[in-house]
Design a protein around this motif. Sequence first.
Motif, PDB file in Angstrom:
ATOM      1  N   THR A 209       0.763  -1.148   0.095  1.00  0.00           N
ATOM      2  CA  THR A 209      -0.163  -0.217  -0.255  1.00  0.00           C
ATOM      3  C   THR A 209       0.996   1.285  -0.028  1.00  0.00           C
ATOM      4  OG1 THR A 209      -1.799  -1.258   1.445  1.00  0.00           O
ATOM      5  CG2 THR A 209      -1.800   1.220   1.318  1.00  0.00           C
ATOM      6  N   MET A 211       0.855   5.383   0.044  1.00  0.00           N
ATOM      7  CA  MET A 211       0.085   6.530   0.098  1.00  0.00           C
ATOM      8  C   MET A 211      -0.211   7.360  -1.028  1.00  0.00           C
ATOM      9  SD  MET A 211       1.205   7.993   3.961  1.00  0.00           S
ATOM     10  CE  MET A 211       0.261   9.344   3.931  1.00  0.00           C
ATOM     11  N   GLY A 212       0.845   7.932  -1.830  1.00  0.00           N
ATOM     12  CA  GLY A 212       0.829   8.447  -3.114  1.00  0.00           C
ATOM     13  C   GLY A 212       1.405   9.856  -2.766  1.00  0.00           C
ATOM     14  N   THR A 221      -3.588   9.763  -5.666  1.00  0.00           N
ATOM     15  CA  THR A 221      -2.423   9.269  -6.113  1.00  0.00           C
ATOM     16  C   THR A 221      -2.101   7.872  -5.387  1.00  0.00           C
ATOM     17  OG1 THR A 221      -1.371  10.883  -4.792  1.00  0.00           O
ATOM     18  CG2 THR A 221      -1.768  11.441  -6.956  1.00  0.00           C
ATOM     19  N   GLY A 222      -3.145   7.649  -4.334  1.00  0.00           N
ATOM     20  CA  GLY A 222      -2.632   6.324  -3.611  1.00  0.00           C
ATOM     21  C   GLY A 222      -2.722   5.119  -4.402  1.00  0.00           C
ATOM     22  N   ARG A 243      -7.093   7.865  -1.860  1.00  0.00           N
ATOM     23  CA  ARG A 243      -6.857   9.109  -1.293  1.00  0.00           C
ATOM     24  C   ARG A 243      -6.010   8.893  -0.070  1.00  0.00           C
ATOM     25  NH1 ARG A 243     -12.109  11.866  -3.211  1.00  0.00           N
ATOM     26  NH2 ARG A 243     -11.292  13.558  -4.440  1.00  0.00           N
ATOM     27  N   ARG A 244      -4.436   8.764  -0.270  1.00  0.00           N
ATOM     28  CA  ARG A 244      -3.759   8.741   0.787  1.00  0.00           C
ATOM     29  C   ARG A 244      -3.991   7.549   1.805  1.00  0.00           C
ATOM     30  NH1 ARG A 244      -2.581  13.313   4.426  1.00  0.00           N
ATOM     31  NH2 ARG A 244      -0.615  12.725   4.527  1.00  0.00           N
ATOM     32  N   GLU A 265      -8.541   5.127   3.861  1.00  0.00           N
ATOM     33  CA  GLU A 265      -7.966   6.211   3.180  1.00  0.00           C
ATOM     34  C   GLU A 265      -7.854   7.628   4.037  1.00  0.00           C
ATOM     35  OE1 GLU A 265      -9.225   6.331  -1.050  1.00  0.00           O
ATOM     36  OE2 GLU A 265     -10.658   4.933  -0.245  1.00  0.00           O
TER      37      GLU A 265
END
Length: 512
Positions: A209, A211-212, A221-222, A243-244, A265
């Motif tokens: 996983t 976060m982005g 961007t996640g 989202r993150r 998220e």
Amino acid sequence: MNFRKILRKSPLLSFLSLYAFLQIFVMSKDFETDKGKGKKLAQVYCSTCHKVPLPEELDKISWEQYVLPRMKKMMGIDSITQHDDFFEKRYISEIKERGIFLDFSSLPISSWDAIHDYYISEAPVTLNPKDDEESMELSSLFKPIFPSIYSSPPSTSLIRLDGSHILWSDIHTQSTYILDHNFDAIKSIKNPAEGLVDVDHFGKGKIFTFMGSFSPTDDTTGMIYFLDTTSDFKLYPLIYGLRRPVKTQVNDMNQDGKDDIIVAEFGKWLGQLTVFINQGSGSFKKMILSKKPGSVSAEVVDLNNDGLLDIIGLFAQGDEHISVFTQNRDGSFVENRVLEFSPAFGSTGFVVQDFNHDKYLDILYYNGDLADFPISAKPYQGIWIYLNNGKGKFVKNDFLQASGVYQAHVADFDMDGDIDIFCNSFFPNKGKPKVTGLSLFENINGKYQKKSLASEDMGRWLVSDMADLEGDGDMDIIVGNLIMELLGHQDLIQAWVMDGLPFMILKNKTID
């Protein structure tokens, strides 16, 4: 009347009638002449979005320079400018549609001033947590072991004890390493996105996983990638547009033999808690459990012992709470808030554990996020234990003070038959009061005695994990170091950067 329940059920439809009622209430003669006008206004308006914070939970500067100016904009009393760093202008419409920012723009400025003056006048100049860690006893239970790896600046976003391997992800090199017990790299994997923050088993491999973005944003961007551990050890994209995301849980929620993914998220204002139901062939059906931002963590348990898996979720970002999502026979979920916390608390995680051996799962909640205000120790941050009464209620049983705690683990570390608690603090380790970076709350005859661990001041300990690393029967701990700029702590930063310590193993000496 419970305004928050009304808004949760239908925030858009009920808002106008609720707001009209509030205006009548606020402007009534008796209310205007009440000496506690500011306090009562805060109770009315603040409670529509979250638990009402107490003035003494933050110092005057934090209220005056940070919290109240932001709240004024979130309530629509002050305008959000194009270049306001705290708000992302491009998402304002979506944020308002969710009911996260409510429009109190017609609130008389005198009423806002009363709220403002209430918090400023009642807030302390400084917070004064107990300064009792200078002489804290040093635990002899763990021996620190340092890896033969130099990483400067230390930038660990994830550290895991995974069977016979150690997983270490480094922000600076944008890579994830699979290490053996001698800290030699078996594999290195280039991260396809910013911030590996979670790893879980999935099918015949793992999911990673990302976060982005470490910076607060609602950008999508996640990502979640699948790591094939059976052949090429390559990452393959699985789920986009998050989202993150900060935490994932893998479980077969509908008992169809396929792994589903629960994703917390965090986002900024548009985070959510989501279940991705595995449809096979790499496709998923998205089910949103909650559109509340600041989703921190989720745990999957059968809380009511009906044979169906339920989800417990923790949310921060203002409306801080823990909810139980009970699964129905048709696969739907019903949310029930079981715990609520002040928006000043800084929720960081929780653990599910039966502490009193009554066969009901209890909740250990911890809070230590300090990033929103000038960093200072908080007397209400640490470890909170809530016992399950078996009737859907969780009742506070204990509080153990530990400022800046970012992760906690429970186990019988000393193997004496009861549950101990470890926690790591993402906090400067000097100053007044002293804050311990690594703490062990040792259970002695039902009472927790706090002890510090050796080398606790050698970094900022963002992440941790525990496992029986050597297979000798006792639980070892690994902690990851992430160094970031801190105003007023340049000496510490420089020393930690020079040391270049990415992580540290705490070897349990109970069984040698």
